[in-house]
Design an enzyme around this catalytic site. Structure first.
Site, PDB file in Angstrom:
ATOM      1  N   LYS B  81       1.474 -25.313 -47.712  1.00 54.90           N
ATOM      2  CA  LYS B  81       0.197 -25.774 -47.507  1.00 54.90           C
ATOM      3  C   LYS B  81       0.319 -26.924 -46.402  1.00 54.90           C
ATOM      4  O   LYS B  81       1.146 -27.854 -46.676  1.00 54.90           O
ATOM      5  CB  LYS B  81      -0.679 -26.170 -48.744  1.00 54.90           C
ATOM      6  CG  LYS B  81      -1.912 -26.647 -48.126  1.00 54.90           C
ATOM      7  CD  LYS B  81      -2.953 -27.051 -49.587  1.00 54.90           C
ATOM      8  CE  LYS B  81      -4.240 -27.558 -49.448  1.00 54.90           C
ATOM      9  NZ  LYS B  81      -5.122 -27.531 -50.361  1.00 54.90           N
ATOM     10  N   SER B 161      -9.617 -25.132 -50.941  1.00 53.56           N
ATOM     11  CA  SER B 161      -9.021 -25.647 -49.871  1.00 53.56           C
ATOM     12  C   SER B 161      -7.666 -25.026 -49.264  1.00 53.56           C
ATOM     13  O   SER B 161      -7.359 -24.840 -48.266  1.00 53.56           O
ATOM     14  CB  SER B 161      -9.050 -27.104 -49.452  1.00 53.56           C
ATOM     15  OG  SER B 161      -8.003 -27.648 -50.356  1.00 53.56           O
ATOM     16  N   SER B 185      -9.221 -26.442 -55.515  1.00 50.23           N
ATOM     17  CA  SER B 185      -8.582 -25.784 -54.279  1.00 50.23           C
ATOM     18  C   SER B 185      -7.334 -24.793 -54.632  1.00 50.23           C
ATOM     19  O   SER B 185      -6.955 -24.351 -53.404  1.00 50.23           O
ATOM     20  CB  SER B 185      -8.141 -27.069 -53.402  1.00 50.23           C
ATOM     21  OG  SER B 185      -9.305 -27.513 -52.830  1.00 50.23           O
TER      22      SER B 185
END
Lengths: 95, 497
Positions: B81, B161, B185
């Site tokens: 990420k 997210s 997330s």
């Protein structure tokens, strides 16, 4: 309590966020929507409840007060949008 | 062991075993994934691809394997990420304000992965500063879910997210990925993308080098195709770290070893407050089915109460923006990140750099945070929210007196269409209704793919555990996985015809 346009301008100033005048009104509306939804917390009796200060049961760790890292000025300057030698350059602050 | 048809169909565990047994080289495996990443560009799952670095790492891995020095993740290609700082590789947090930021240091979690021998394929797209539940707030554009509804042709969000990581794992563009979870997330995108996502206990993984959103809630965790893979990846990610004083000095167990112990005699709590009005009937049905699966494997089902559940989301929307407004004060256009070209004085430099650098949702949350922390409002909002947080945590402590883990739905619904929920912030926030409680209490939560809607979209179930009891959470998750036998794989509609 509702968030009016003056409040939006004041908190934008506090947050150092330039907000075009045209966005003040919609932002006030959005923040009001969110704060009205958050207001449901007022119905909970929190008398005598201690606020959470630590997420997991752990006391803050201590360590010896000594330098463990440093001397990396060159690396720190690599991403500076305005930098000369080891100085961050900004517009004139003092007249 | 039989090899799958394509190397990209390996689970992390299968790839590990195949590489270790020298049935496939890290180079061949890595090349297959580099091709898959390129192939998947229409989904926009990656912000930055790092194929050269991946091949160099694979080469080094093959050399270590030849010397008999293979680490636990030796030669295995992962996606990271874009919230984890990676030395020498641009790290954007999905924001314009960091669009040119190349960290001179490495996050502890990614360093742990490279030390274990893993290979980096690239950095995955995400909601800006991890603020969002659909990956639509990214400066680099939305990510599309590899899964599509059988009923309509719309492109769907992968959740957020950690949307890029979820899409990359779901579409088999990497073996596994890292995510971060502040209010859901990891677990929410995992659930709507048909993969496994684990948010560990607060303090299990170091936060050093992870771009901060809300420091008392943020936690890194694995996103994988199987529960076993999550167990493997968490073990490699977790560590105590002198650079994060909130990382906990507890041994990291071999989560994989305890995985197949079964749930016989385990007490599974069903919190009645998680039955919410307006949730689609298939969510409730899946939840009941999950309880039956565990019961059939010998677990005991216990009804429990988490009284303050409905207050978790509004509490979160005070605590998280407050901490974010403080954390994001560092982006000032002076030391790193975007600087405006239109400043005449220092105040204008701050205000315009930030206005140009931050997107709409981030600005909204900075303003909420500044408001609730401002003079005269602190007690009414922030202090009250921290008291609510104590009550929410206490609910869990009491519930765990009569059960070992909790079983809940992971999300209030399946993946939705791009643009469907962007007009109303509160309707977007409601995606995290089942996950956010766990962050407020600092507990571990695991999302496991457990079924689909009648249109074929993935749905997940969540297992919540006691602090630092990821082993039991994973064991219960494995039992759900076994019973659910989730096989829905996305059709590669994004490939050029």
């Amino acid at each position: 309590m509702s968030v009016d346009k003056d409040t939006v301008r004041r908190i934008a100033k506090l947050a150092r966020l330039a907000l075009d005048e045209g966005r003040v009104e919609p932002m006030a509306r959005e923040l009001n929507g969110i704060m009205a939804w958050v207001a449901q917390l007022d119905e909970v009796d929190v008398e005598g409840v201690a606020p959470m200060t630590s997420v997991v049961a752990q006391s803050l760790k201590m360590r010896a007060d000594e330098v463990t890292e440093g001397g990396t000025a060159d690396a720190l300057m690599e991403n500076a949008p305005g930098g000369e030698d080891h100085f961050f350059v900004v517009p004139k602050v003092v007249e | 062991m039989t090899l799958p048809a394509a190397p990209t169909d390996f689970t992390l565990a299968e790839a590990r075993d195949a590489v270790r047994a020298r049935k496939i080289s890290s180079r061949d495996l890595t090349e297959a994934f580099i091709a898959a990443v390129e192939d998947a560009r229409p989904l926009n799952a990656f912000v930055t691809e790092t194929p050269e670095r991946a091949l160099a790492m694979a080469k080094a891995s093959d050399a270590r394997i030849a010397r008999g020095e293979a680490g636990p993740l030796e030669g295995l290609p992962l996606a990271i990420k874009d919230l984890f700082c990676t030395r020498g590789v641009r790290t954007t947090a999905g924001s314009n304000i960091l669009s040119n930021f190349v960290p001179p240091y490495e996050s502890t979690v990614t360093q742990n992965l490279w030390d274990a021998g893993a290979v980096m394929l690239g950095k995955t797209n995400m909601d800006e500063f991890a603020m969002g539940s659909s990956n639509e707030t990214s400066h680099f554009g939305p990510v599309f879910n590899p899964h599509r509804s059988r009923a309509l042709n719309a492109k769907l969000v992968p959740g957020g997210s950690s949307g890029g990581s979820a899409a990359a794992v779901s579409g088999s563009f990497c073996l596994a990925a890292t995510g971060t979870d502040t209010g859901g997330s990891i677990r929410q995108p995992a659930a709507v993308s048909g993969i496994v996502g684990l948010k560990p206990t607060y303090g299990r993984c170091s936060r050093y080098g992870i771009v901060a959103f809300a420091s008392s809630l943020d936690q890194a965790g694995p996103m994988t195709r199987t529960v076993r893979d999550a167990a493997i990846l968490l073990r490699a990610m977790a560590s105590v770290d002198p650079r994060d004083s909130t990382s906990v000095d507890l041994p990291v167990p071999d989560y994989e070893a305890a995985l197949e112990a079964g749930v016989k005699g385990l007490r599974i709590g069903i919190p009645k407050e998680y039955r919410i009005d307006g949730a689609p009937p298939e969510i409730d049905a899946l939840w009941s089915k999950g309880a039956e699966w565990l019961k059939a494997q010998g677990a005991e089902i216990v009804e429990v109460s988490l009284l303050h559940t409905i207050y978790a989301l509004p509490t979160y929307y005070i605590v998280a923006p407050a901490e974010a407004s403080s954390n994001l004060a560092r982006y000032d256009g002076v030391r790193f990140g975007h600087r405006t070209a239109h400043a005449h004085d220092i105040t204008e430099l701050y205000e315009k750099s930030r206005a140009e650098g931050f997107g709409a949702e981030v600005q909204r949350r900075i303003l909420i945070g500044t408001y609730v922390l401002s003079s005269g409002y602190y007690d009414a909002y922030y202090l009250r929210a921290q008291k609510l947080r104590s009550l929410i945590a206490r609910d869990f402590t009491q519930a765990f007196e009569s059960c070992d883990v909790l079983l809940t739905p992971a999300t209030p619904g399946p993946a939705f269409a791009v643009g469907e929920k962007t007009a109303d912030p509160v309707s977007m926030y409601l995606n995290d209704v089942f996950t956010v409680t766990v962050n407020l209490a600092g507990l571990p939560g695991l999302s496991v793919p457990a079924g689909t809607t009648q249109d074929g979209l993935p749905l997940g179930l969540q297992i919540i555990g006691k602090a630092f009891d990821e082993a039991t959470v994973l064991r219960a998750g494995r039992a759900v996985e076994l019973a659910a036998n989730f096989t829905a794989r996305p059709m590669p509609w994004w490939r050029a015809a």
